[in-house]
Write an enzyme that holds these catalytic residues in place. Structure first.
Site, PDB file in Angstrom:
ATOM      1  CD  GLU A 106      -2.836  -1.192   0.016  1.00 59.09           C
ATOM      2  OE1 GLU A 106      -3.059  -0.131  -0.602  1.00 59.09           O
ATOM      3  OE2 GLU A 106      -3.310  -2.289  -0.329  1.00 59.09           O
TER       4      GLU A 106
ATOM      5  CG  HIS B 287      -0.764   1.063  -4.591  1.00 63.08           C
ATOM      6  ND1 HIS B 287      -0.617   0.851  -5.942  1.00 63.08           N
ATOM      7  CD2 HIS B 287      -1.228  -0.108  -4.073  1.00 63.08           C
ATOM      8  CE1 HIS B 287      -0.976  -0.391  -6.238  1.00 63.08           C
ATOM      9  NE2 HIS B 287      -1.339  -1.000  -5.120  1.00 63.08           N
TER      10      HIS B 287
END
Length: 223
Positions: A23, A26
């Site tokens: 995550e 990203h």
């Protein structure tokens, strides 16, 4: 009982690393591409608890399937929307593959250290699960099914959006749930042939692991 606790602890620690790296990758690429949305929502961080969905994490640890909170991005803020959207979408799986590459030899080295009771067991299992989860996440998230990263990557290149595209866009999540449900049924019934998703992931994992093992020259390690 102790072995089960060690297993769950190792699962949890590995997921803290793998999910966070995925995550954060990203978020990092999105911010570098001009979108500050991840920062605004507190996702531009390596703090695992910023990325965890509690229910998803529990499912991951005890069932083997779960989810994290998706990183919010606004493609309208990207410097080059199409190019940057591709890089942001691919960042998570790329980070997982890189992490798997470096964790593999660490797992091998952990097998050589002196046994220090539960600490050694947790360390070895955690490194094993980090590697394994990274490979699985890499494959799973590249499936071209919405809302996975694979669909978003394909979306960057598809110009003609026909029936297949809109089917995967509108009903992809149900296809995903169906594949996961088949896996649960396979576990309960013992009919492994219906577990299409796990069969495909295990098949691809073997070949994705191959160059990693080749680079490090550790052919004898089976993961």
């Amino acid at each position: 009982m102790v072995d089960r606790i060690i297993l769950y602890v190792s699962h949890f620690l590995a997921l803290m690393v793998v999910l966070t790296i995925h995550e954060f990758a990203h978020a990092f690429v999105a911010v570098k591409s001009g979108d500050l949305t991840p920062k605004i929502y507190g996702r531009y961080t390596l703090n695992p608890f910023a990325h965890f969905d509690i229910i998803g994490l529990i499912f991951f640890v005890f069932i083997g399937f779960g989810w994290a909170k998706p990183v919010p991005v606004n493609p309208n803020n990207f410097k080059n929307p199409k190019r940057d959207y591709f890089f942001v979408s691919a960042a998570g799986v790329t980070a997982n593959l890189i992490l798997a590459f470096f964790v593999f030899p660490l797992y091998f080295l952990s097998l050589k250290i002196p046994q220090l009771g539960y600490f050694t067991e947790v360390l070895q299992l955690t490194l094993y699960f980090i590697y394994r989860f990274c490979i699985v996440f890499f494959i799973f998230n590249l499936l071209p099914i919405y809302p996975l990263d694979g669909f978003r990557i394909v979306d960057c290149f598809v110009k003609r959006r026909g029936k297949i595209y809109y089917f995967l866009r509108n009903y992809g999540i149900y296809v995903l749930y169906s594949l996961i449900l088949l896996g649960f049924i396979a576990d309960i019934s013992g009919i492994s042939s219906i577990d299409i998703l796990s069969t495909a992931i295990n098949f691809l994992a073997y070949y994705i692991s191959y160059p990693i093992k080749a680079f490090w020259g550790l052919w004898g390690i089976v993961l």
